[in-house]
Scaffold this active site. Structure first.
Site, PDB file in Angstrom:
ATOM      1  N   ARG A   1     -12.713 -15.463  -9.767  1.00  0.00           N
ATOM      2  CA  ARG A   1     -13.078 -16.866  -9.989  1.00  0.00           C
ATOM      3  C   ARG A   1     -13.462 -17.577  -8.698  1.00  0.00           C
ATOM      4  O   ARG A   1     -13.951 -18.707  -8.719  1.00  0.00           O
ATOM      5  CB  ARG A   1     -11.991 -17.612 -10.771  1.00  0.00           C
ATOM      6  CG  ARG A   1     -10.688 -17.759 -10.062  1.00  0.00           C
ATOM      7  CD  ARG A   1      -9.598 -18.215 -11.021  1.00  0.00           C
ATOM      8  NE  ARG A   1      -9.843 -19.539 -11.582  1.00  0.00           N
ATOM      9  CZ  ARG A   1      -9.716 -20.658 -10.889  1.00  0.00           C
ATOM     10  NH1 ARG A   1      -9.380 -20.615  -9.622  1.00  0.00           N
ATOM     11  NH2 ARG A   1      -9.935 -21.833 -11.472  1.00  0.00           N
TER      12      ARG A   1
ATOM     13  N   GLU B   1       9.156   5.008 -11.598  1.00  0.00           N
ATOM     14  CA  GLU B   1       9.890   4.523 -10.415  1.00  0.00           C
ATOM     15  C   GLU B   1       8.935   4.169  -9.286  1.00  0.00           C
ATOM     16  O   GLU B   1       9.339   3.605  -8.268  1.00  0.00           O
ATOM     17  CB  GLU B   1      10.873   5.591  -9.934  1.00  0.00           C
ATOM     18  CG  GLU B   1      12.206   5.566 -10.655  1.00  0.00           C
ATOM     19  CD  GLU B   1      12.811   4.174 -10.719  1.00  0.00           C
ATOM     20  OE1 GLU B   1      12.972   3.538  -9.667  1.00  0.00           O
ATOM     21  OE2 GLU B   1      13.106   3.712 -11.840  1.00  0.00           O
TER      22      GLU B   1
ATOM     23  N   ASP C   1      -8.450 -26.657  -6.958  1.00  0.00           N
ATOM     24  CA  ASP C   1      -7.307 -25.991  -7.584  1.00  0.00           C
ATOM     25  C   ASP C   1      -6.067 -26.050  -6.711  1.00  0.00           C
ATOM     26  O   ASP C   1      -6.171 -26.106  -5.481  1.00  0.00           O
ATOM     27  CB  ASP C   1      -7.627 -24.506  -7.803  1.00  0.00           C
ATOM     28  CG  ASP C   1      -8.450 -24.274  -9.040  1.00  0.00           C
ATOM     29  OD1 ASP C   1      -8.420 -25.128  -9.934  1.00  0.00           O
ATOM     30  OD2 ASP C   1      -9.120 -23.232  -9.102  1.00  0.00           O
TER      31      ASP C   1
ATOM     32  N   PRO D   1       5.957  -4.183  -5.798  1.00  0.00           N
ATOM     33  CA  PRO D   1       6.828  -5.324  -5.473  1.00  0.00           C
ATOM     34  C   PRO D   1       7.236  -5.331  -4.001  1.00  0.00           C
ATOM     35  O   PRO D   1       7.859  -6.282  -3.540  1.00  0.00           O
ATOM     36  CB  PRO D   1       8.040  -5.123  -6.386  1.00  0.00           C
ATOM     37  CG  PRO D   1       8.007  -3.707  -6.818  1.00  0.00           C
ATOM     38  CD  PRO D   1       6.572  -3.265  -6.762  1.00  0.00           C
TER      39      PRO D   1
HETATM   40  C1  SAM Z   1       9.109  -0.235 -12.212  1.00  0.00           C
HETATM   41  S1  SAM Z   1       7.958  -0.517 -10.924  1.00  0.00           S
HETATM   42  C2  SAM Z   1       8.652   0.415  -9.625  1.00  0.00           C
HETATM   43  C3  SAM Z   1       9.459  -0.395  -8.675  1.00  0.00           C
HETATM   44  C4  SAM Z   1      10.024   0.428  -7.525  1.00  0.00           C
HETATM   45  N1  SAM Z   1      11.040   1.328  -8.008  1.00  0.00           N
HETATM   46  C5  SAM Z   1      10.604  -0.504  -6.470  1.00  0.00           C
HETATM   47  O1  SAM Z   1      11.783  -0.817  -6.549  1.00  0.00           O
HETATM   48  O2  SAM Z   1       9.866  -0.934  -5.580  1.00  0.00           O
HETATM   49  C6  SAM Z   1       6.567   0.411 -11.410  1.00  0.00           C
HETATM   50  C7  SAM Z   1       5.251  -0.067 -10.831  1.00  0.00           C
HETATM   51  O3  SAM Z   1       4.993  -1.394 -11.288  1.00  0.00           O
HETATM   52  C8  SAM Z   1       4.209  -2.076 -10.333  1.00  0.00           C
HETATM   53  N2  SAM Z   1       4.883  -3.345 -10.024  1.00  0.00           N
HETATM   54  C9  SAM Z   1       6.105  -3.733 -10.458  1.00  0.00           C
HETATM   55  N3  SAM Z   1       6.421  -4.941 -10.016  1.00  0.00           N
HETATM   56  C10 SAM Z   1       5.379  -5.378  -9.275  1.00  0.00           C
HETATM   57  C11 SAM Z   1       5.103  -6.564  -8.537  1.00  0.00           C
HETATM   58  N4  SAM Z   1       5.995  -7.558  -8.444  1.00  0.00           N
HETATM   59  N5  SAM Z   1       3.922  -6.666  -7.896  1.00  0.00           N
HETATM   60  C12 SAM Z   1       3.013  -5.656  -7.949  1.00  0.00           C
HETATM   61  N6  SAM Z   1       3.218  -4.500  -8.626  1.00  0.00           N
HETATM   62  C13 SAM Z   1       4.383  -4.354  -9.277  1.00  0.00           C
HETATM   63  C14 SAM Z   1       4.051  -1.155  -9.126  1.00  0.00           C
HETATM   64  O4  SAM Z   1       2.781  -0.560  -9.171  1.00  0.00           O
HETATM   65  C15 SAM Z   1       5.158  -0.157  -9.330  1.00  0.00           C
HETATM   66  O5  SAM Z   1       4.859   1.087  -8.747  1.00  0.00           O
END
Ligand code: SAM
Length: 250
Positions: free
Chosen positions: A155, A117, A170, A90
């Protein structure tokens, strides 16, 4: 195009990859998706892949050793690595159609899915080459984001869609949202398909679709219009509909 996915949950991938368009693309050799279980590279007896965070706090952190071992075994190490390794997080740049186009030009891509995490920071600093988010919200893992990326990129590859021009109209491909679609029946519960779509006049239909795209983008995502390539006729149309909606305001 080849994708190598690194995950602690490999079982998430087959149901989606074995369906519909991605399944056909795989069968026709247009894409290949290899899913690697990071746990297979954990050297200890119990195949441990996570540990408590230094400094305290809740949750677990993905350990560096199995992730480095998995990625380096499959993609190669350091400057010898065969392709970029994208961490789904994220905290990355937010995925969009332009990024999908950019990635679709690569022959091969590694995708690293976090869990818990997240990952030990040394993975991010010394192994990962790019970071992509699928939006400003937090999921439990990077598996869905990896599938989103594989789907959106695949795609765009030649031959993957039945209609070779299918991806061009698209939403977001041209910087605008797409026009509305209708199919049979021509009338459903009293709601009629716009007359012009039944007219057979393709020039008029194309203009109508362009105007619907412009109007819809103005209404739903006006910020996109700032960067969209617009013709003189487009600008005139947008001015007209903005003026007429202004005149209807109380
Ligand atoms: C619970 S999340 C960890 C978030 C992290 N503690 C933070 O606050 O940035 C676990 C994993 O989900 C994935 N993930 C969660 N949200 C995501 C998003 N919006 N985009 C891409 N990957 C995501 C990532 O690989 C991340 O390491």
């Amino acid at each position: 195009m080849e994708f190598d996915v690194f995950t602690l949950l490999p079982e998430v991938f087959p149901p989606y990859l074995e369906s519909s368009i991605l399944q056909r693309a795989r069968q026709r050799g247009l894409i290949e998706v290899r899913v690697h279980n990071i746990r297979d590279w954990a050297a200890d007896k119990h195949h441990v892949t996570d540990d408590v965070p230094y400094g305290g706090g809740g949750g677990m952190v993905m350990k560096p050793e199995p992730v480095f071992a998995a990625v380096e075994a499959v993609l190669g190490a350091g400057p010898q690595a065969c392709c970029p390794l994208i961490l789904l997080t994220p905290q990355g740049r937010v995925f969009n159609q332009n990024i999908a186009f950019e990635l679709s030009r690569l022959p091969r891509l590694g995708l690293l899915c976090g869990r818990y995490e997240g990952i030990d920071e040394r993975i991010r600093e010394h192994l990962v080459t790019d970071e992509i988010s699928v939006g400003d919200y937090v999921l439990t893992g990077g598996e869905l984001p990896a599938l989103i990326l594989i789907d959106a990129v695949s795609r765009l590859l030649p031959g993957v869609l039945g209609d070779p021009d299918g991806a061009l109209d698209d939403s977001h491909a041209s910087g605008l949202l797409e026009y509305p679609h209708y199919t049979r029946p021509p009338e459903f519960r009293g709601w009629k398909v716009p007359e012009i779509l039944l007219s057979g006049d393709h020039a008029k239909i194309n203009r109508w679709r362009r105007e619907q795209s412009l109007a819809r983008t103005l209404r739903q995502r006006p910020g996109l219009l700032e960067r969209a390539p617009l013709s003189e006729a487009d600008r005139k149309f947008l001015e007209e509909i903005s003026r007429s909606s202004d005149s209807q305001k109380p």
